[in-house]
Design an enzyme around this catalytic site. Structure first.
Site, short mmCIF file in Angstrom:
data_model
loop_
_atom_site.label_atom_id
_atom_site.label_comp_id
_atom_site.label_asym_id
_atom_site.label_seq_id
_atom_site.Cartn_x
_atom_site.Cartn_y
_atom_site.Cartn_z
N ASP A 218 20.83 19.31 11.25
CA ASP A 218 22.05 19.55 10.39
C ASP A 218 22.48 21.07 10.64
O ASP A 218 21.89 21.88 10.46
CB ASP A 218 21.48 19.50 8.92
CG ASP A 218 22.96 19.29 8.00
OD1 ASP A 218 23.90 18.80 8.27
OD2 ASP A 218 22.71 19.96 6.78
N HIS B 182 33.00 26.33 4.09
CA HIS B 182 31.71 26.28 3.40
C HIS B 182 30.85 27.45 3.72
O HIS B 182 30.15 28.09 2.62
CB HIS B 182 31.14 24.90 3.98
CG HIS B 182 29.69 24.61 3.25
ND1 HIS B 182 29.44 24.32 2.02
CD2 HIS B 182 28.48 24.74 3.80
CE1 HIS B 182 28.10 24.09 1.81
NE2 HIS B 182 27.58 24.51 2.91
N GLU C 202 25.91 16.73 -0.36
CA GLU C 202 26.95 17.51 0.65
C GLU C 202 27.58 16.32 1.43
O GLU C 202 27.01 15.68 1.96
CB GLU C 202 26.01 18.52 1.56
CG GLU C 202 25.71 19.59 0.80
CD GLU C 202 24.81 20.64 1.54
OE1 GLU C 202 24.79 22.04 1.35
OE2 GLU C 202 24.33 20.45 2.60
N GLU D 247 29.31 15.06 4.58
CA GLU D 247 29.18 15.52 5.99
C GLU D 247 29.40 14.47 6.69
O GLU D 247 29.25 13.23 6.40
CB GLU D 247 27.70 15.91 6.37
CG GLU D 247 27.23 17.21 5.26
CD GLU D 247 25.86 17.94 5.68
OE1 GLU D 247 25.54 17.51 7.04
OE2 GLU D 247 25.47 18.72 5.14
N ASP E 96 23.83 14.88 2.55
CA ASP E 96 22.76 15.49 2.94
C ASP E 96 22.45 16.32 1.16
O ASP E 96 22.87 17.34 0.83
CB ASP E 96 23.11 16.98 3.64
CG ASP E 96 21.85 18.15 3.65
OD1 ASP E 96 20.74 17.49 3.22
OD2 ASP E 96 22.40 19.11 3.97
N ARG F 20 19.60 22.84 -5.34
CA ARG F 20 19.86 24.13 -4.98
C ARG F 20 18.93 25.27 -5.51
O ARG F 20 18.77 26.37 -5.10
CB ARG F 20 21.10 24.57 -5.84
CG ARG F 20 22.38 23.37 -5.24
CD ARG F 20 22.62 23.81 -3.75
NE ARG F 20 23.92 23.16 -3.15
CZ ARG F 20 24.21 22.68 -1.83
NH1 ARG F 20 23.44 23.32 -1.16
NH2 ARG F 20 25.06 22.18 -1.69
N GLN G 33 16.15 25.33 -3.10
CA GLN G 33 16.69 26.00 -1.91
C GLN G 33 16.79 27.59 -1.90
O GLN G 33 16.29 28.28 -0.98
CB GLN G 33 17.94 25.46 -1.67
CG GLN G 33 18.61 25.87 -0.29
CD GLN G 33 19.99 25.50 -0.07
OE1 GLN G 33 20.48 24.47 -0.88
NE2 GLN G 33 20.80 25.66 0.76
N LYS H 71 15.95 19.97 0.94
CA LYS H 71 16.74 19.12 1.47
C LYS H 71 16.04 17.77 2.09
O LYS H 71 16.59 16.79 2.46
CB LYS H 71 17.29 19.95 2.86
CG LYS H 71 18.11 21.14 2.87
CD LYS H 71 19.39 20.80 2.44
CE LYS H 71 20.33 21.94 2.55
NZ LYS H 71 21.74 21.69 2.32
N THR I 297 18.31 11.88 2.89
CA THR I 297 19.47 12.22 3.26
C THR I 297 20.16 10.84 3.51
O THR I 297 19.14 9.86 3.91
CB THR I 297 19.39 12.79 4.57
OG1 THR I 297 18.79 14.00 4.54
CG2 THR I 297 20.69 13.07 5.19
N GLU J 100 29.99 24.54 -4.31
CA GLU J 100 31.19 25.30 -4.31
C GLU J 100 32.27 24.73 -5.30
O GLU J 100 33.04 25.57 -5.89
CB GLU J 100 31.65 24.88 -3.10
CG GLU J 100 31.19 25.40 -1.74
CD GLU J 100 31.76 24.85 -0.44
OE1 GLU J 100 32.54 25.30 0.02
OE2 GLU J 100 31.12 23.95 0.04
CA CA Z 1 23.80 20.27 4.79
#
Ligand code: CA
Length: 446
Positions: free
Chosen positions: A140, A147, A212, A214, A246, A250, A253, A266, A270, A387
Site C-alpha cells: 500500500d 492526504h 480508506e 483507494e 484499506d 486509527r 495505528q 491495517k 482489506t 480527514e
Molecule cells: Ca492506505
C-alpha cells in the site's frame, strides 16, 4: 509509446446484451472488466467479463470453440479459476483477447455465435462474485500529497509533509491473506490502544475504525528477482485496476506506527472490488501526470519519463458513501461522504511500480499495489473519516440526525469509481462494499 485507441474504444459500439447499452451502466462493451464468479449451487470459480447486468463466462466460450483468434495459452488461462494466468500473458495476447471478446459481444455478432453464447451469458445477480486473483503480495502506497499533508498536519502541525515525500513514493508492505471480496463483513478488530491521558495501553476493540478510499493495480507480467523495471516499461506490467478499501483502526495505528509504520491497524482486513478494469479499457481517460508545483523537485531520473509525464494520470472519479442501520431501517439512500479524482494523485501508477521494483524486488502476476487514500485538494474529496471529521472532532450529520465520527457496528461503506467524458463511453468499476460487524467480545452470542 502511447497506444492509439482501436475499435474497442468506439463510443458508438453497441452490444447485443441490451443492458450494456444503457448510458448509466458501469459495464458497456467498451469496458470488459475481468472477474471470477461461482454459481450459487456450487462448483468451481469461472473467469468472466462483465457486460451490462450480465457476465460472459469465458470457460463456456472456450468450450464452444468461440475463442478463435487468441493463442492456446490464452484459452488455457481463460479456463482457470483465477485471473493470475491471464495476468501473466504478454500485452499482445491480452489485447487479442479483449478484441475477441469485443467481437463476440458486439451487436453485429453472427446469429450462430449469439446462439452459442446464450449459455455463456449469465445474469450477474444470480452469481457469487469471488476474489478474482490469488494475491501473492500486497503493498500500500501513500500517493496523494493532499492526504499525506492532512494526516501529517494532525500529527505535526508545523511540518505536515515530511521532507522525503516529494522525492520518494512512500509505501508499506501490507497483508495479502486478509484481502476480501466486496460484500464480506468486516469484524471490528481488537488491539493495543493508548487512550488519551493514559500512561499505559489497554487491549480493546478499536473505537476509531475508518475506511480508506483507494485504487489498486494488479501486476501483469512481473519482473525477475534482481531486475528492476524501467519506467518506460512499467505500464506493460500493469494488468488493470480495482477499487480498494484499506480499513484502518486509527487508535491502534497511532500507538503502533512508530518507528516501522502501520501493522495490525491495517492487516485485519482489506476489501477489493470484484471486477478488474484493464488499462486498455481506461485508454480514453488517460491524462498528463499531476502537475507539480514549480518549487517541487523533479522526480529522480529512474522515476521520470516523458510519456509518463504526458500520459501517467487517469481521469477517474471515486466516491465513498455510507448507510447506517438506522438509515436502512428508514429506507434512506446511501449518504455520500466524499467524491474525489485519481487525477490528483502526486505519484503515477508507473512511478509506484517502478519504484517498487527499483531495488530488484520481484513483482509477480496478481500482486496488488494500492495507491493510498485518494484525497484531493477540496475538503469534500477527502477519502477517509480521519480527514473528513478531522480526527473525529468535526462530526458528519447524517440524514437521520445521527452524528458520524468513526465507523460503528452495522455501518456499511460503499466505494464506487467511474470514468466519463463527452464523446466517450462511460467505464465504471462497480462497487467495493463492506459492513462493520461487532468485535468478537461484543458480538451477541448466537
Ligand atoms: Ca492506505
Amino acid at each position: 509509446m502511447i497506444p492509439a485507441p482501436d475499435e474497442t474504444h468506439d463510443p458508438s459500439a453497441l452490444s447485443w446484451v441490451e443492458s450494456a447499452n444503457h448510458g448509466t451502466t458501469d459495464f458497456p462493451i467498451q469496458n470488459l472488466p475481468f472477474g471470477v464468479f461461482r454459481q450459487r449451487a456450487g462448483g468451481r470459480g469461472h473467469i468472466a467479463v462483465a457486460i451490462g447486468d450480465s457476465v460472459l463466462d469465458l470457460d463456456q466460450c472456450a468450450t464452444h470453440g468461440l475463442l478463435t483468434t487468441v493463442s492456446p495459452s490464452t484459452i488455457q488461462a481463460c479456463r482457470a479459476d483465477s485471473l493470475n494466468e491471464l495476468m501473466s500473458l504478454d500485452h499482445r495476447q491480452r489485447l487479442a483477447l479483449r478484441k475477441q471478446i469485443f467481437r463476440l459481444l458486439h451487436a453485429d455478432a453472427e446469429a450462430r455465435v449469439r446462439d452459442l453464447l446464450q449459455k455463456a451469458v449469465l445474469d450477474r445477480f444470480d452469481l457469487d462474485l469471488e476474489l478474482p486473483v490469488k494475491i501473492g503480495d500486497y503493498t500500500d502506497f501513500y500517493a496523494s500529497v493532499f492526504h499525506a499533508t492532512n494526516v501529517g498536519s494532525m500529527l505535526r502541525p508545523n511540518h505536515a509533509l515530511l521532507p522525503n515525500y516529494k522525492w520518494i513514493p512512500i509505501g508499506y508492505h501490507g497483508r495479502a491473506s486478509s484481502i476480501v471480496i466486496s460484500g464480506t463483513g468486516i469484524r471490528r478488530p481488537h488491539g493495543q490502544i493508548m487512550a488519551q491521558g493514559a500512561t499505559t495501553p489497554g487491549f480493546a476493540p478499536s473505537r476509531r475504525l475508518d475506511y480508506e478510499l483507494e485504487v489498486g493495480l494488479y501486476v501483469a507480467v512481473g519482473n525477475g528477482l534482481g531486475s528492476p523495471v524501467p519506467i518506460a516499461q512499467a505500464e506493460e506490467k500493469i494488468f488493470g485496476l480495482s477499487l480498494v478499501n484499506d480499513w484502518s483502526a486509527r487508535d491502534i495505528q497511532s500507538w503502533e506506527y512508530q518507528p516501522l509504520g502501520p501493522f495490525l491497524s491495517k492487516s485485519f482486513a482489506t476489501t477489493v472490488s470484484p471486477w478488474v478494469v484493464t488499462l486498455e479499457a481506461l485508454l480514453p481517460f488517460r491524462i498528463p501526470a499531476f502537475p507539480r508545483l514549480p518549487e517541487d523537485p523533479a522526480p529522480l531520473p529512474y522515476l521520470d519519463h516523458e510519456i509518463d509525464r504526458r500520459w501517467g494520470g487517469i481521469d477517474l472519479t471515486v466516491e465513498a458513501s455510507i448507510t447506517t442501520p438506522k438509515m436502512r431501517e428508514q429506507k434512506l439512500s446511501p449518504y455520500r461522504l466524499s467524491q474525489g479524482s485519481f487525477r490528483e494523485m502526486y505519484w503515477t501508477l508507473a512511478q509506484l511500480l517502478t519504484h517498487h521494483a527499483s531495488n530488484g524486488c520481484n513483482l509477480r502476476p496478481g500482486d496488488l499495489l494500492a495507491s493510498g487514500t485518494v484525497s484531493g485538494r477540496a475538503p469534500e474529496s477527502r477519502g477517509c473519516l480521519l480527514e473528513l471529521t478531522w480526527k473525529g472532532e468535526q462530526k458528519i450529520r447524517l440524514p437521520t440526525g445521527e452524528e458520524l465520527g468513526f465507523l460503528r457496528d452495522g455501518d456499511e461503506v460503499t466505494l464506487r469509481g467511474w470514468c466519463e467524458g463527452s464523446g466517450k463511453a462511460r467505464v465504471g468499476f462497480g462497487e467495493c462494499k463492506g459492513r462493520i460487524l461487532p468485535s468478537f467480545t461484543e458480538a451477541a452470542p448466537s
